[in-house]
Every structure is written in C-alpha cells, then in structure tokens.
Design an enzyme around this catalytic site. Sequence first.
Site, short mmCIF file in Angstrom:
data_model
loop_
_atom_site.label_atom_id
_atom_site.label_comp_id
_atom_site.label_asym_id
_atom_site.label_seq_id
_atom_site.Cartn_x
_atom_site.Cartn_y
_atom_site.Cartn_z
N ASP A 244 3.65 -15.14 5.90
CA ASP A 244 4.66 -14.30 6.53
C ASP A 244 5.41 -15.02 7.64
O ASP A 244 6.54 -14.68 7.95
CB ASP A 244 4.00 -13.02 7.06
CG ASP A 244 3.56 -12.14 5.91
OD1 ASP A 244 2.52 -12.45 5.30
OD2 ASP A 244 4.28 -11.18 5.58
N ASN A 254 -0.66 -14.86 7.64
CA ASN A 254 -0.66 -14.21 6.34
C ASN A 254 -1.54 -12.98 6.41
O ASN A 254 -2.19 -12.71 7.43
CB ASN A 254 -1.13 -15.17 5.24
CG ASN A 254 -0.81 -14.65 3.85
OD1 ASN A 254 0.32 -14.30 3.55
ND2 ASN A 254 -1.83 -14.59 3.00
N LYS A 255 -1.56 -12.21 5.32
CA LYS A 255 -2.32 -10.96 5.32
C LYS A 255 -3.72 -11.15 5.88
O LYS A 255 -4.39 -12.13 5.54
CB LYS A 255 -2.41 -10.42 3.88
CG LYS A 255 -3.11 -9.12 3.70
CD LYS A 255 -2.56 -8.01 4.61
CE LYS A 255 -1.07 -7.85 4.47
NZ LYS A 255 -0.45 -7.11 5.57
C1 LIG Z 1 4.54 -14.07 0.10
S1 LIG Z 1 5.14 -12.65 0.86
C2 LIG Z 1 3.80 -11.63 0.67
C3 LIG Z 1 3.03 -11.60 1.93
O1 LIG Z 1 3.40 -10.42 2.63
C4 LIG Z 1 2.27 -9.59 2.66
O2 LIG Z 1 2.23 -8.77 3.77
P1 LIG Z 1 2.67 -7.21 3.62
O3 LIG Z 1 2.06 -6.71 2.35
O4 LIG Z 1 2.11 -6.59 4.87
O5 LIG Z 1 4.17 -7.25 3.60
C5 LIG Z 1 1.13 -10.57 2.68
O6 LIG Z 1 1.00 -11.19 3.94
C6 LIG Z 1 1.58 -11.54 1.64
O7 LIG Z 1 1.00 -12.79 1.67
#
Ligand SMILES: CSC[C@H]1O[C@H](OP(=O)(O)O)[C@H](O)[C@@H]1O
Length: 354
Positions: A244, A254-255
């Site tokens: 992110d 990241n998540k």
């Molecule tokens: C590669 S973009 C997807 C990335 O975004 C997700 O977060 P969210 O679901 O909160 O938008 C997650 O960090 C993914 O890796």
Amino acid sequence: MGDHDTRPENTVIPTVRWEEPPDGPVLVLLDQTRLPHEEVELRCTDVQALVGAIRSLAVRGAPVLGVAGAYGVALAAARGYDVEDAVDLLANARPTAVNLAYGVERAAAAYRGAGQDEGPAAALAEARAVHAEDAAASTAMAAHGERLLAELVSGGGYRILTHCNTGALVSGGEGTALGVVLATHRSGELRRLWVDETRPLLQGSRLTAYEAARAGMPYTLLADSAAGSLFAAGEVDAVLVGADRIAADGSTANKVGSYPLAVLAHHHQVPFVVVAPTTTVDLETPDGASIEIEQRPGSEVTDLAPTPLGTQAYNPAFDVTPAALITAIVTENGVISPVTADRLAAVCAKRTGV
Ligand SMILES: CSC[C@H]1O[C@H](OP(=O)(O)O)[C@H](O)[C@@H]1O
C-alpha cells in the site's frame, strides 16, 4: 486439500467503470463488500458516494484506489462540483495507500492545467491514462514476477502463499501479486496457492478465493494462524504479497499480517516478494516508521466472533515490513533485490507516467 473451481478462466473483473448516460456521468464500482456471493454494482454520481465506497472498502486495493480517485476528480469536474473540495475529500479518504493521492493529484493537475472549459475533459482523459497505465503495469509485473520465481524456486511447481487480495479487483489489469500467480498458473507452474483468510475483513477468503476459483487455480484457504505450520512443513516455496505504500528505504506497508509472514519466511529461508507498481512507492516518505497506518473500527474485529459487550479491539489495517526481510520488490519497471534505497529510486526514475 481444497477443491478448486473448474470454470474457464475469466479474469476480467470490471472493478471500476466510467459511464456517460444521458442524465450525467457515473462511476460504476463492483461492490467488493458483497463478494463472493453477490456481484453488485454501486453507481456513484457524486464524490461523497465515492468517498463512502472507499472508506467502506466497497472499492479497495492500492492501485485501483488511484484509478478510482482519478475518476472521482473527473466526476466532480464533469458534474460541476467544487474540484478542490473533491480533491481534499478523495485524497484523504484512506491514509496509507499512496496510490490514492497520486491518482487524485494526476487528474487534478490535468484539470487545473486545462482551464475552466477544457478542465472536465482533461481530468477524464488523465483518469483514463492512470487506468490504462495501471493495467499495463499489471501485465509487466506479471512477466517480471514469473521470471523472478523461475530464478528463486528450483524444479517448478510453485507453492505460493499470499495474504489479502491483490488480483484484478485491486487493479486496472489482472492485479499485482495475484497477477504473478495467475501468470504461473497459465504456464502450468502453479502447484498450489495458499490463501490466507486475512482477518478481520477476510479479503483472502472472500476475494482471493473468488478470483482463484474464477481462474481455475489450485487453491486452498487457511486461517492466518495456520501459515506458520505450512512453513514448518516445508509447504511454501515463496510468499507473494502486495503493498500500500513503499517508503524510500524500501520498508513496505501492507495488509496487517504481512510482517509476521516476512519473519516466518526469513526464519524458514523462503523468499518473501512484494509486487507493486511504482505508483505505490513514496520517495517522500523516508522510512517505515513514517508511514501512517490506518486504524480501523474495533467493531470489525469484535463483530467477527461472539465477544463480551464493551470489548475494545486493536485493529490496524496494515503493518510494515522492513526492507531487510524483503527478498525482492517486483515493479512494472523491473525487479529490485536486494531492496535498497538506491535501487528503489532507480526503478522509480524509469516511470513513464507523470
Ligand atoms: C496490491 S493492492 C492490495 C493491497 O491493498 C489491501 O488493503 P485493503 O484491502 O485494506 O485496501 C492490501 O494491503 C493489499 O495488499
């Protein structure tokens, strides 16, 4: 092992779509909170509706947030709303994914530079460019990532573990990390995709499993807490995740749950690979400690299972993995490994878009 869907490959998922019906332009979103059992579209005719969709994760995933943000500026301009107000609302809808502010600013700069009459058309053209560039980046990352895996994993037949969702739902194309996995599946090299459920919002069980089934991948879902036993059993050849925000020193947000996977991968000498377009790199953010981590409502945790009334919950949306634990970062402009500030800056310097 879990079965997988055998429907023919159908990886095109129109996450974000611009329409121009007679009563005015609309940004159409596939509502990701309704997947996997319902494919429902949200029709946004104003910025507040789009901001709400971003905050509720109806539209989510760093690259596509940039695409949606850019179209949001175009929507405001086309419908005569105050564009600068729209820029502020959209850019601040979620703090961590730098792509959102990047896409918003791309369309806003085009609007400002074109003047009042041509502004709406210029903003829309720039949003379409952001969309197309992300699709192209997705294709390039898949190719770079596939070549990297061939170097990292001997003997083919990859067993890849992934976290959260990084496929076509988060991209103008076929995704970031899951786009690489899809390429290995098409080449007959994917032996198993291990899918972390990804608590608390379950992007893995709801969305990655949905995309893997549509593509006919051999996938198996697991509780996040089960990943360690897979590493211990030697069942993981590589971890592939998205990002992110990547800071100038290569630290990657990241998540939440990504950092523990990086520690496990390091301990078990398994490659930990981040796949992200250069629009996710923020050279203005010096290091991981400087990345703002979105704190989400505790109810997203407490609503998952019976908890005593009044229970407080800690619910960061992301965590940060230091560059030292990242084997490689795959971008549309190539792969950097080891991950250093200089290599990161160099791969960003090749960015063709703005
Ligand atoms: C590669 S973009 C997807 C990335 O975004 C997700 O977060 P969210 O679901 O909160 O938008 C997650 O960090 C993914 O890796």
